[in-house]
Design a protein around this motif. Structure first.
Motif, mmCIF file in Angstrom:
data_model
loop_
_atom_site.group_PDB
_atom_site.id
_atom_site.type_symbol
_atom_site.label_atom_id
_atom_site.label_comp_id
_atom_site.label_asym_id
_atom_site.label_seq_id
_atom_site.Cartn_x
_atom_site.Cartn_y
_atom_site.Cartn_z
ATOM 1 N N THR A 65 0.930 -1.244 -0.043
ATOM 2 C CA THR A 65 -0.003 -0.276 0.169
ATOM 3 C C THR A 65 0.907 1.073 0.105
ATOM 4 O O THR A 65 1.909 1.125 0.463
ATOM 5 C CB THR A 65 -0.956 0.104 1.304
ATOM 6 O OG1 THR A 65 -0.015 0.086 2.293
ATOM 7 C CG2 THR A 65 -1.651 -1.337 1.307
ATOM 8 N N MET A 66 0.320 2.354 -0.491
ATOM 9 C CA MET A 66 1.016 3.506 -0.526
ATOM 10 C C MET A 66 1.344 3.963 1.005
ATOM 11 O O MET A 66 2.442 4.532 1.267
ATOM 12 C CB MET A 66 0.237 4.849 -1.155
ATOM 13 C CG MET A 66 0.107 4.590 -2.507
ATOM 14 S SD MET A 66 1.909 4.343 -3.337
ATOM 15 C CE MET A 66 2.323 6.050 -3.412
ATOM 16 N N ALA A 67 0.628 3.571 2.035
ATOM 17 C CA ALA A 67 0.799 3.830 3.298
ATOM 18 C C ALA A 67 2.107 3.201 3.835
ATOM 19 O O ALA A 67 2.990 3.749 4.585
ATOM 20 C CB ALA A 67 -0.376 3.578 4.141
ATOM 21 N N ARG A 68 2.081 1.954 3.375
ATOM 22 C CA ARG A 68 3.199 1.218 3.718
ATOM 23 C C ARG A 68 4.634 1.603 3.433
ATOM 24 O O ARG A 68 5.501 1.772 3.851
ATOM 25 C CB ARG A 68 2.958 -0.459 3.414
ATOM 26 C CG ARG A 68 4.133 -1.185 3.940
ATOM 27 C CD ARG A 68 4.131 -1.233 5.256
ATOM 28 N NE ARG A 68 5.462 -2.136 5.681
ATOM 29 C CZ ARG A 68 6.007 -2.354 6.671
ATOM 30 N NH1 ARG A 68 6.025 -1.128 7.780
ATOM 31 N NH2 ARG A 68 7.007 -2.925 7.103
ATOM 32 N N VAL A 69 4.440 2.047 1.875
ATOM 33 C CA VAL A 69 5.698 2.753 1.214
ATOM 34 C C VAL A 69 6.349 3.879 2.026
ATOM 35 O O VAL A 69 7.376 4.039 2.410
ATOM 36 C CB VAL A 69 5.648 3.235 -0.009
ATOM 37 C CG1 VAL A 69 6.533 3.700 -0.606
ATOM 38 C CG2 VAL A 69 5.219 1.636 -0.930
ATOM 39 N N ALA A 70 5.328 4.628 2.253
ATOM 40 C CA ALA A 70 5.494 6.015 3.328
ATOM 41 C C ALA A 70 6.146 5.546 4.826
ATOM 42 O O ALA A 70 7.007 6.249 4.948
ATOM 43 C CB ALA A 70 4.394 6.687 3.485
ATOM 44 N N GLU A 71 5.497 4.676 5.184
ATOM 45 C CA GLU A 71 6.039 3.950 6.513
ATOM 46 C C GLU A 71 7.693 3.577 6.466
ATOM 47 O O GLU A 71 8.491 3.735 7.062
ATOM 48 C CB GLU A 71 5.543 2.833 7.077
ATOM 49 C CG GLU A 71 4.185 3.230 7.759
ATOM 50 C CD GLU A 71 3.192 2.005 7.982
ATOM 51 O OE1 GLU A 71 3.929 0.907 8.059
ATOM 52 O OE2 GLU A 71 2.062 2.106 8.443
ATOM 53 N N GLN A 72 8.021 2.951 5.334
ATOM 54 C CA GLN A 72 9.096 2.278 4.957
ATOM 55 C C GLN A 72 10.156 3.649 4.651
ATOM 56 O O GLN A 72 11.375 3.361 5.083
ATOM 57 C CB GLN A 72 9.201 1.573 3.831
ATOM 58 C CG GLN A 72 8.528 0.100 4.256
ATOM 59 C CD GLN A 72 8.607 -1.046 2.890
ATOM 60 O OE1 GLN A 72 8.974 -0.795 1.824
ATOM 61 N NE2 GLN A 72 8.390 -2.257 3.354
ATOM 62 N N SER A 73 9.736 4.428 3.969
ATOM 63 C CA SER A 73 10.698 5.530 3.786
ATOM 64 C C SER A 73 10.964 6.184 4.862
ATOM 65 O O SER A 73 12.277 6.792 5.150
ATOM 66 C CB SER A 73 9.923 6.494 2.600
ATOM 67 O OG SER A 73 11.006 7.582 2.337
ATOM 68 N N ALA A 74 9.859 6.571 5.819
ATOM 69 C CA ALA A 74 10.156 7.133 7.067
ATOM 70 C C ALA A 74 11.325 6.494 7.900
ATOM 71 O O ALA A 74 12.087 7.144 8.387
ATOM 72 C CB ALA A 74 8.923 7.734 7.684
ATOM 73 N N ALA A 75 11.019 5.176 8.023
ATOM 74 C CA ALA A 75 11.911 4.212 8.852
ATOM 75 C C ALA A 75 13.346 4.352 8.443
ATOM 76 O O ALA A 75 14.082 4.441 9.116
ATOM 77 C CB ALA A 75 11.376 2.878 8.854
ATOM 78 N N ALA A 76 13.524 4.304 6.992
ATOM 79 C CA ALA A 76 14.849 4.364 6.210
ATOM 80 C C ALA A 76 15.436 5.649 6.582
ATOM 81 O O ALA A 76 16.599 5.825 7.035
ATOM 82 C CB ALA A 76 14.739 3.863 4.790
ATOM 83 N N ALA A 77 14.813 6.859 6.613
ATOM 84 C CA ALA A 77 15.231 8.145 6.803
ATOM 85 C C ALA A 77 15.568 8.323 8.381
ATOM 86 O O ALA A 77 16.442 9.011 8.842
ATOM 87 C CB ALA A 77 14.097 9.149 6.407
ATOM 88 N N ALA A 78 14.890 7.743 9.335
ATOM 89 C CA ALA A 78 15.086 7.667 10.594
ATOM 90 C C ALA A 78 16.384 7.001 11.052
ATOM 91 O O ALA A 78 16.972 7.345 12.210
ATOM 92 C CB ALA A 78 14.078 7.237 11.291
ATOM 93 N N MET A 79 16.942 6.195 10.340
ATOM 94 C CA MET A 79 17.974 5.178 10.625
ATOM 95 C C MET A 79 19.390 5.931 10.577
ATOM 96 O O MET A 79 19.241 7.044 9.853
ATOM 97 C CB MET A 79 18.229 3.966 9.825
ATOM 98 C CG MET A 79 16.933 3.016 9.819
ATOM 99 S SD MET A 79 17.026 1.720 8.621
ATOM 100 C CE MET A 79 18.625 0.975 8.994
ATOM 101 N N ALA A 80 20.107 5.613 11.176
ATOM 102 C CA ALA A 80 21.484 6.321 11.380
ATOM 103 C C ALA A 80 22.036 6.133 9.868
ATOM 104 O O ALA A 80 21.909 5.584 9.251
ATOM 105 C CB ALA A 80 22.666 5.670 12.207
ATOM 106 N N PRO A 81 22.685 7.277 9.425
ATOM 107 C CA PRO A 81 23.332 7.595 8.007
ATOM 108 C C PRO A 81 23.991 6.325 7.782
ATOM 109 O O PRO A 81 24.867 6.219 8.477
ATOM 110 C CB PRO A 81 23.769 8.946 8.012
ATOM 111 C CG PRO A 81 23.354 9.770 9.244
ATOM 112 C CD PRO A 81 23.070 8.694 10.252
#
Length: 144
Positions: free
Chosen positions: A44-60
């Protein structure tokens, strides 16, 4: 939540009628993309947004492996919209990647579904079933 396994068929144009139980969940938009073990993931688009946010929140982690994962994952995504009858078109490049020809199995895997070539899915299940049956725990919390 996506659950269950559904044997289905692609038509000659690469269209697949999603299981009725999945259609409401993807009504807000969805993507399909390359998945592991040569299947196609549906999100779902909501799940893609969650994955993107989780990736952005991870340490660089600007490593070659991190860049490759992001490119392969986000770069292979295709936004699809089910038609009035719940069909989606799977692009030729994703059909080729997963070896999808005619007979497929759509498998619900919690927050995503997977589209497998039927013979590949049967071989995967045959290979994994004994290991799964012998596991001490299925790795999920028990409900009491």
């Amino acid at each position: 939540m996506f659950v269950g396994s559904y044997p289905l068929r692609l038509d000659e144009k690469g269209r697949l009628a999603l299981p009725v139980r999945f259609r409401e969940q993807v009504a807000g938009g969805m993507v399909i993309k390359k998945g592991q073990e040569r299947c196609v993931y549906g999100l779902t688009m909501a799940r893609v947004a969650e994955q993107s946010a989780a990736a952005a929140a991870m340490a660089p982690s600007d490593t070659a492996a991190a860049r490759m994962r992001a490119r392969m994952s986000f770069g292979s995504m295709v936004e699809v919209e089910p038609d009035k009858t719940g069909r989606i078109t799977i692009p030729a490049n994703l059909r080729e990647y997963a070896g999808l020809d005619r007979d497929v199995v759509v498998v619900g895997v919690d927050t995503r579904f997977e589209i497998w070539d039927a013979a590949t899915w049967d071989a995967y299940v045959a290979e994994q079933e004994a290991s799964y049956a012998d596991m001490e725990s299925e790795g999920m919390p028990t409900l009491s």
